[in-house]
Design an enzyme around this catalytic site. Structure first.
Site, PDB file in Angstrom:
ATOM      1  N   GLU A   1      11.310   4.033  -9.420  1.00 33.16           N
ATOM      2  CA  GLU A   1      10.509   2.808  -9.451  1.00 33.16           C
ATOM      3  C   GLU A   1       9.039   3.173  -9.297  1.00 33.16           C
ATOM      4  OE1 GLU A   1      11.804   0.021  -6.512  1.00 33.16           O
ATOM      5  OE2 GLU A   1      13.823   0.855  -6.460  1.00 33.16           O
TER       6      GLU A   1
ATOM      7  N   ASP B   1       1.199  -0.191  -4.481  1.00 33.39           N
ATOM      8  CA  ASP B   1       0.321  -0.020  -3.336  1.00 33.39           C
ATOM      9  C   ASP B   1       0.011  -1.394  -2.741  1.00 33.39           C
ATOM     10  OD1 ASP B   1      -1.013   1.488  -1.578  1.00 33.39           O
ATOM     11  OD2 ASP B   1      -2.689   2.009  -2.893  1.00 33.39           O
TER      12      ASP B   1
ATOM     13  N   CYS C   1     -37.167  23.387 -19.800  1.00 33.44           N
ATOM     14  CA  CYS C   1     -35.794  23.886 -19.790  1.00 33.44           C
ATOM     15  C   CYS C   1     -35.673  25.042 -18.792  1.00 33.44           C
ATOM     16  CB  CYS C   1     -35.424  24.358 -21.194  1.00 33.44           C
ATOM     17  SG  CYS C   1     -33.868  25.247 -21.241  1.00 33.44           S
TER      18      CYS C   1
ATOM     19  N   LYS D   1       4.332  11.121  -5.021  1.00 31.58           N
ATOM     20  CA  LYS D   1       3.014  10.507  -5.131  1.00 31.58           C
ATOM     21  C   LYS D   1       2.098  11.223  -6.114  1.00 31.58           C
ATOM     22  CE  LYS D   1       2.394   8.117  -0.854  1.00 31.58           C
ATOM     23  NZ  LYS D   1       1.530   8.103   0.318  1.00 31.58           N
TER      24      LYS D   1
ATOM     25  N   LYS E   1       5.727   3.001  -7.351  1.00 29.68           N
ATOM     26  CA  LYS E   1       5.436   2.752  -5.937  1.00 29.68           C
ATOM     27  C   LYS E   1       4.188   1.884  -5.852  1.00 29.68           C
ATOM     28  CE  LYS E   1       5.183   4.944  -1.483  1.00 29.68           C
ATOM     29  NZ  LYS E   1       4.008   4.219  -1.037  1.00 29.68           N
TER      30      LYS E   1
ATOM     31  N   CYS F   1     -35.145  28.432 -21.118  1.00 33.15           N
ATOM     32  CA  CYS F   1     -36.132  28.994 -22.042  1.00 33.15           C
ATOM     33  C   CYS F   1     -37.543  28.468 -21.795  1.00 33.15           C
ATOM     34  CB  CYS F   1     -35.709  28.732 -23.483  1.00 33.15           C
ATOM     35  SG  CYS F   1     -35.902  27.020 -23.951  1.00 33.15           S
TER      36      CYS F   1
ATOM     37  N   TYR G   1      12.535  -4.924  -4.229  1.00 33.95           N
ATOM     38  CA  TYR G   1      13.076  -3.607  -4.591  1.00 33.95           C
ATOM     39  C   TYR G   1      14.336  -3.194  -3.849  1.00 33.95           C
ATOM     40  CZ  TYR G   1      10.015  -2.039  -0.725  1.00 33.95           C
ATOM     41  OH  TYR G   1       9.380  -1.887   0.470  1.00 33.95           O
TER      42      TYR G   1
ATOM     43  N   CYS H   1     -32.923  27.939 -27.891  1.00 32.06           N
ATOM     44  CA  CYS H   1     -32.811  28.182 -26.453  1.00 32.06           C
ATOM     45  C   CYS H   1     -31.566  29.022 -26.167  1.00 32.06           C
ATOM     46  CB  CYS H   1     -32.715  26.840 -25.730  1.00 32.06           C
ATOM     47  SG  CYS H   1     -32.181  26.961 -24.030  1.00 32.06           S
TER      48      CYS H   1
ATOM     49  N   CYS I   1     -33.290  20.046 -24.063  1.00 31.62           N
ATOM     50  CA  CYS I   1     -34.238  21.124 -24.283  1.00 31.62           C
ATOM     51  C   CYS I   1     -34.695  21.011 -25.732  1.00 31.62           C
ATOM     52  CB  CYS I   1     -33.544  22.458 -24.043  1.00 31.62           C
ATOM     53  SG  CYS I   1     -34.477  23.846 -24.674  1.00 31.62           S
TER      54      CYS I   1
HETATM   55  S1  IVH Z   1      11.960   1.619  -1.968  1.00 25.68           S
HETATM   56  C1  IVH Z   1      13.339   3.289   2.487  1.00 25.68           C
HETATM   57  N1  IVH Z   1      10.479   0.874  -3.932  1.00 25.68           N
HETATM   58  O1  IVH Z   1       6.632   2.428  -0.222  1.00 25.68           O
HETATM   59  C2  IVH Z   1      12.269   2.562   1.819  1.00 25.68           C
HETATM   60  N2  IVH Z   1       9.446   1.211  -1.822  1.00 25.68           N
HETATM   61  O2  IVH Z   1       7.488   4.641   2.214  1.00 25.68           O
HETATM   62  C3  IVH Z   1      12.711   2.270   0.431  1.00 25.68           C
HETATM   63  N3  IVH Z   1       7.041   0.777  -1.809  1.00 25.68           N
HETATM   64  O3  IVH Z   1       6.401   0.968   2.677  1.00 25.68           O
HETATM   65  C4  IVH Z   1      11.574   1.776  -0.284  1.00 25.68           C
HETATM   66  N4  IVH Z   1       6.898   0.195  -3.921  1.00 25.68           N
HETATM   67  O4  IVH Z   1       6.979  -0.768   0.957  1.00 25.68           O
HETATM   68  C5  IVH Z   1      10.510   1.199  -2.629  1.00 25.68           C
HETATM   69  N5  IVH Z   1       9.290   0.179  -5.761  1.00 25.68           N
HETATM   70  C6  IVH Z   1       9.329   0.515  -4.472  1.00 25.68           C
HETATM   71  C7  IVH Z   1       8.176   0.502  -3.666  1.00 25.68           C
HETATM   72  C8  IVH Z   1       8.279   0.866  -2.346  1.00 25.68           C
HETATM   73  C9  IVH Z   1       6.220   0.378  -2.788  1.00 25.68           C
HETATM   74  C10 IVH Z   1       6.599   1.070  -0.442  1.00 25.68           C
HETATM   75  C11 IVH Z   1       7.475   0.461   0.622  1.00 25.68           C
HETATM   76  C12 IVH Z   1       7.359   1.426   1.778  1.00 25.68           C
HETATM   77  C13 IVH Z   1       6.839   2.675   1.134  1.00 25.68           C
HETATM   78  C14 IVH Z   1       7.844   3.793   1.237  1.00 25.68           C
END
Ligand code: IVH
Length: 690
Positions: A118, A122, A431, A337, A120, A434, A251, A454, A449
């Site tokens: 998936e 933020d 320059c 990451k 991740k 030169c 998720y 040069c 230049c």
């Molecule tokens: S699965 C056991 N899927 O990432 C945790 N986490 O350290 C299983 N996060 O704070 C998490 N997007 O909130 C999962 N698509 C995603 C996510 C996700 C962001 C965050 C989650 C947690 C951290 C994992």
């Protein structure tokens, strides 16, 4: 560093760090990235380690983090909200898999080749509880066991359903998806209470709109969407949360609904009415995960939300469970990451470099610093305007960033860190190589230049001339060119082709064999296709793609060198600036003589067959997006060119076709809005073979 200097620097660092911590903890705001703040803390720790007598009880290194806001009711999570350990490289991913493999029996081990990946997001982790289909309680993660009750605020997030789908609808949807074991399970055991985990986040668009408004009101803009999301969810007034246009993906499904895999959890979540990440998918081996990671890194900028990597989970829940939990993290999951690409350091000097076209680029020489696993000691400052915009001075503490393989650049100056000893930088009037006059063309940000001969320009021209897309002389890198110039063995490009073994032998690191090898490498490259030759000439604004189009259109160097400005403009890739640059280049007598001399030295330019008239794709312009299954992008381009078609990098009304492979980018959307014909790979192949 002397103790007195260290003391001064430590004081500055403490003030700076405290400032950012205050913003973060008290105001839910952030001016610099976590990575940059970590970098400042790291420097402080190193200095304090070197001079322990300078540690004071109120140093930020002596405090433990944590926020005590206490505004919301506390909620104990039924099932702890875990987090994930991080990996940053393919090697770490491999180690992760191997560690897991050791913990499994030979029977369950093969199940490791089944992962769910998936993006991740933020944002902020949340837990959602539903009773009899209605959303009753939403909470933040807190310390994993106890979080804050933010139900009222989460109710304002549209993506979070207030009411779930009806039992029969959900069951028939699952049947339609052929998930019969789940529909059967739910017929019998429809749960009264249901718990779901997910992420709330602020879309980038909403974030920039919010910052625009703040700017108009004369308020400081927020630093990033994650902090605004966190701040918005933890607002005492839900109306403010509502105004922030947050979004959410679910998720994980905590309640047992008969799911056997993480993928199934996602199907169920969808059937229940949750929004789930559209890019998530099931993958087999680490190699595929690696590809996915690379792909996601590429599309990252185009997404409307910020991500900081991908999450990889063992797909089978049974295996995930068996692998267990260490501390607060399940062994069966990992956050792969993107390497954090910012750090803070000091500008020790600003030095001007002269490029192939005479452009003067100011470069910051930095105190070496690790930026995402790579030591960086130089960062480009681009040009004088950029220096003024940043207000960067010699001696400043700055944040440097690195995007992929691109040269690092200075992002921000931490002006609070100044001591008063910083020095302003000015572009030189002459320059540095030169000593000729430096000029800045009107409507140009670049200083150049004024001397076409040069030495710095000559050197850069040679580097370019032998580079891969040009003459591609294997073994002739910058170090060798530098030596050849120093020994006056080469003054201009044609001299490369008259070098002898004897010339090379006195040079450092050359022996009989290596000298022979290089001369042979030069010899075989004397025959060169016209488009490469054109590219090698280093005409300003003429890149690889344009060189190919010029070669196809004119067929020979003789035809091109007499082409008029108007004639050049007829070409698809050539605009006014480029056409002017080409005409000027060929008008220059020295340039013409270089071509003559090259021919004299034995270079044979292979003329191109002009495809434009006859080919079946003649007059058609193609744009490629996404990855193709049966050929690489370069192969596809070559095929189009051979059939007389043109390639362009961007979609416009004059694009004839866009060829769309797997996971197309934003070009696809653009083509759709402009009504450009979109070809699948199969359709494209058909067109080629017609
Ligand atoms: S699965 C056991 N899927 O990432 C945790 N986490 O350290 C299983 N996060 O704070 C998490 N997007 O909130 C999962 N698509 C995603 C996510 C996700 C962001 C965050 C989650 C947690 C951290 C994992």
């Amino acid at each position: 560093m002397t103790k007195a200097d260290a003391k001064k620097r430590i004081e500055k660092l403490r003030v700076e760090i405290d400032h950012h911590r205050y913003l973060y903890h008290a105001l839910d705001r952030q001016e610099i990235s976590d990575a940059a703040l970590d970098s400042l803390k790291h420097e402080l720790e190193m200095l304090e380690a070197q001079f322990p007598e300078l540690i004071t009880p109120n140093s930020p290194t002596q405090r433990v983090g944590g926020r005590a806001l206490g505004k919301f009711e506390k909620i104990r999570h039924g099932v702890p909200m875990l987090s994930l350990t991080d990996a940053f490289s393919p090697e770490e991913m491999k180690e992760w898999e191997e560690r897991n493999a050791k913990l499994l029996s030979p029977i369950t081990r093969p199940l490791l080749g089944d992962y769910y990946v998936e993006l991740k997001i933020d944002g902020l982790a949340i837990s959602l509880v539903y009773k009899n289909g209605f959303f009753v309680e939403g909470s933040t993660r807190g310390d994993g066991k106890i979080g804050e009750n933010v139900t009222q605020n989460l109710k304002t997030v549209e993506a979070i359903p207030l009411k779930l789908g009806e039992k029969q609808d959900v069951i028939s949807e699952l049947r339609r998806m052929k998930l019969f074991h789940i529909s059967r399970f739910l017929e019998k055991h429809w749960p009264e209470t249901l718990e779901v985990r997910g992420e709330v986040f602020m879309p980038k668009k909403a974030f920039s709109a919010l910052n625009r408004e703040r700017k108009e009101r004369g308020e400081e803009p927020y630093a990033n969407p994650r902090n605004v999301a966190a701040g918005s969810v933890r607002q005492l007034d839900p109306r403010i949360t509502a105004s922030r246009h947050l979004d959410s993906f679910a998720y994980a499904l905590i309640t047992n609904m008969g799911q056997k895999t993480h993928e199934e959890e996602h199907f169920i979540l969808k059937a229940l009415g949750f929004k789930t990440g559209p890019h998530n998918k099931r993958l087999g081996f680490l190699k595929e995960i690696e590809q996915f990671h690379g792909h996601v890194k590429k599309i990252r900028e185009k997404l409307d939300y910020e991500i900081d990597g991908i999450v990889v989970l063992v797909n089978r829940n049974e295996v995930l469970l068996r692998l267990g939990v260490v501390g607060k993290t399940p062994r069966g999951g990992i956050a792969y990451k993107f390497v954090s690409r910012e750090a803070t350091t000091v500008v020790e000097d600003i030095v001007v470099q002269v490029g192939r076209t005479g452009a003067l680029t100011p470069v910051a020489h930095l105190r070496p610093v690790d930026v995402g696993g790579v030591t960086v000691s130089r960062a480009t400052l681009h040009n004088e305007d950029e220096i003024q915009r940043l207000d960067v001075r010699i001696g400043d503490t700055v944040i440097v960033g690195r995007a992929g393989d691109v040269i690092p650049d200075v992002k921000v100056v931490l002006t609070r860190m100044r001591t008063g000893k910083e020095r302003l930088f000015h572009m030189p009037k002459v320059c540095p190589v030169c000593l000729s006059r430096v000029v800045r063309g009107h409507d140009e940000a670049i200083h150049r230049c004024s001397n076409p001969r040069c030495a710095a320009q000559e050197r850069e021209k040679l580097y370019h001339f032998v580079s891969r897309a040009a003459f591609d002389i294997v073994g002739m890198g910058p170090k060798i060119i530098d030596q050849l110039l120093e020994q006056n063995l080469v003054a201009d490009r044609q001299d490369i082709f008259t070098l002898t073994i004897g010339d090379l032998l006195p040079l450092e690191r050359f022996a009989e064999t290596s000298a022979k090898k290089l001369i042979a490498a030069i010899e075989v490259k004397k025959r060169i296709p016209l488009h490469r030759f054109l590219y090698a000439l280093g005409i300003r604004h003429v890149g690889e793609e344009t060189s190919i189009e010029l070669a196809n259109a004119f067929g020979s160097i003789e035809a091109l060198q007499d082409a008029s400005y108007e004639k050049l403009l007829e070409l698809h890739e050539v605009g006014e600036v480029m056409a002017r640059s080409i005409v000027a280049w060929f008008k220059n007598t020295r340039n013409r003589s270089v071509i003559r001399e090259l021919k004299k030295a034995g270079v044979v330019i292979e003329n191109s067959v002009t495809h434009r008239a006859g080919g079946k794709l003649s007059g058609k312009t193609f744009v490629l997006t996404g990855s193709l299954g049966t050929m690489t992008r370069d192969e596809a381009k070559e095929k189009i060119r051979q059939a007389g078609g043109n390639i362009s990098e961007s979609v416009s009304k004059s694009t004839s076709y866009i060829v769309s492979g797997a996971d197309p980018g934003s070009k696809y959307e653009k083509a759709r809005t402009l009504g450009v014909s979109i070809l699948t790979e199969q359709e494209f192949l058909k067109l080629l073979n017609k």
